[in-house]
Design a protein around this motif. Structure first.
Motif, mmCIF file in Angstrom:
data_model
loop_
_atom_site.group_PDB
_atom_site.id
_atom_site.type_symbol
_atom_site.label_atom_id
_atom_site.label_comp_id
_atom_site.label_asym_id
_atom_site.label_seq_id
_atom_site.Cartn_x
_atom_site.Cartn_y
_atom_site.Cartn_z
ATOM 1 N N LEU A 187 -92.985 -22.415 6.199
ATOM 2 C CA LEU A 187 -93.775 -21.840 5.103
ATOM 3 C C LEU A 187 -92.882 -21.262 4.005
ATOM 4 C CD1 LEU A 187 -96.667 -20.099 7.074
ATOM 5 C CD2 LEU A 187 -96.786 -22.203 5.716
ATOM 6 N N CYS A 188 -91.801 -20.590 4.395
ATOM 7 C CA CYS A 188 -90.871 -20.032 3.400
ATOM 8 C C CYS A 188 -90.250 -21.137 2.551
ATOM 9 C CB CYS A 188 -89.759 -19.242 4.091
ATOM 10 S SG CYS A 188 -90.258 -17.636 4.687
ATOM 11 N N GLN A 243 -91.451 -24.136 2.044
ATOM 12 C CA GLN A 243 -92.517 -24.718 1.220
ATOM 13 C C GLN A 243 -92.803 -23.842 0.008
ATOM 14 O OE1 GLN A 243 -94.006 -27.709 1.337
ATOM 15 N NE2 GLN A 243 -92.553 -28.151 2.957
ATOM 16 N N TRP A 244 -92.868 -22.534 0.210
ATOM 17 C CA TRP A 244 -93.119 -21.626 -0.902
ATOM 18 C C TRP A 244 -91.986 -21.692 -1.923
ATOM 19 C CZ3 TRP A 244 -96.902 -19.780 -3.369
ATOM 20 C CH2 TRP A 244 -96.731 -18.777 -4.297
ATOM 21 N N GLN A 245 -90.760 -21.823 -1.421
ATOM 22 C CA GLN A 245 -89.620 -21.923 -2.328
ATOM 23 C C GLN A 245 -89.707 -23.203 -3.165
ATOM 24 O OE1 GLN A 245 -85.805 -21.902 -0.408
ATOM 25 N NE2 GLN A 245 -84.753 -21.297 -2.286
ATOM 26 N N ILE A 302 -92.486 -24.905 -3.912
ATOM 27 C CA ILE A 302 -93.610 -24.742 -4.852
ATOM 28 C C ILE A 302 -93.206 -23.837 -6.010
ATOM 29 C CG2 ILE A 302 -95.909 -23.710 -5.111
ATOM 30 C CD1 ILE A 302 -96.484 -24.732 -2.236
ATOM 31 N N GLY A 303 -92.519 -22.734 -5.672
ATOM 32 C CA GLY A 303 -92.082 -21.825 -6.724
ATOM 33 C C GLY A 303 -91.115 -22.467 -7.694
ATOM 34 N N THR A 314 -88.386 -19.612 -9.171
ATOM 35 C CA THR A 314 -87.870 -19.682 -7.805
ATOM 36 C C THR A 314 -87.911 -18.312 -7.138
ATOM 37 O OG1 THR A 314 -86.387 -21.453 -8.469
ATOM 38 C CG2 THR A 314 -85.875 -20.325 -6.408
ATOM 39 N N PRO A 315 -88.644 -18.200 -6.013
ATOM 40 C CA PRO A 315 -88.640 -16.932 -5.271
ATOM 41 C C PRO A 315 -87.337 -16.803 -4.472
ATOM 42 C CG PRO A 315 -90.066 -18.518 -4.181
ATOM 43 C CD PRO A 315 -89.551 -19.178 -5.425
ATOM 44 N N ALA A 353 -87.352 -16.094 -0.569
ATOM 45 C CA ALA A 353 -87.823 -17.104 0.382
ATOM 46 C C ALA A 353 -86.663 -17.728 1.160
ATOM 47 C CB ALA A 353 -88.634 -18.178 -0.330
#
Length: 164
Positions: free
Chosen positions: A28-29, A31-33, A35-36, A43-44, A47
């Protein structure tokens, strides 16, 4: 022994569940990175740091479960060639050495964790010493599981995998 075996089996199951949850959280981390970075164009930074930290915990829990359920690499191919009396002694020695290694993991991990605990991670609001906490946890579990194996061998029993 029965209580201790049940206790170790419970710890092993919990460790396995936490490893699976941690692995899902890593996915999930990442994937979030992605997407961000590519969808939101923002960019988070946390993550990636969280994913790396979670990998340490997943590895630690998986390692401990592998020691309890005898999923680690062993020297059984050589031990089988020895007389039966010596096979038993060598197996006890191997589990004793694995337990000693676990104790060394606890000691070294604790020293590093305490040395780095006052520093903060640059991308997350957690202590830098948290990177060494999985080493301590895995070491404690390895010591407990190695003791369980030695006791079982001395009683002529085998440790059953926790997922059975």
């Amino acid at each position: 022994m029965n209580f201790y075996t049940k206790f170790c089996a419970m710890l092993s199951k919990i460790s396995l569940i936490l490893a699976v949850i941690g692995l899902l959280a890593v996915v999930l981390c990442v994937q979030w990175q992605v997407i961000g970075r590519y969808v939101l164009n923002d960019t988070p930074t946390w993550a990636e740091a969280l994913a790396l930290l979670l990998v340490l915990f997943v590895t630690a829990f998986g390692l401990a479960v592998g020691v309890r359920d005898a999923g680690h690499i062993g020297l059984e191919s050589l031990v089988v060639l020895l007389p039966e009396k010596w096979q038993h002694r060598i197996e006890i020695l191997i589990h004793g050495l694995v337990g000693l290694f676990g104790a060394m993991m606890v000691h070294g991990g604790w020293l590093w964790m305490m040395a780095k605990w006052d520093e903060k991670k640059p991308m997350m609001p957690v202590p830098d010493g948290i990177d060494y906490l999985p080493l301590v946890i895995a070491g404690v579990l390895i010591v407990l599981f190695s003791i369980e194996h030695v006791i079982a061998l001395l009683r002529g029993q085998e440790v059953e995998p926790a997922w059975n």
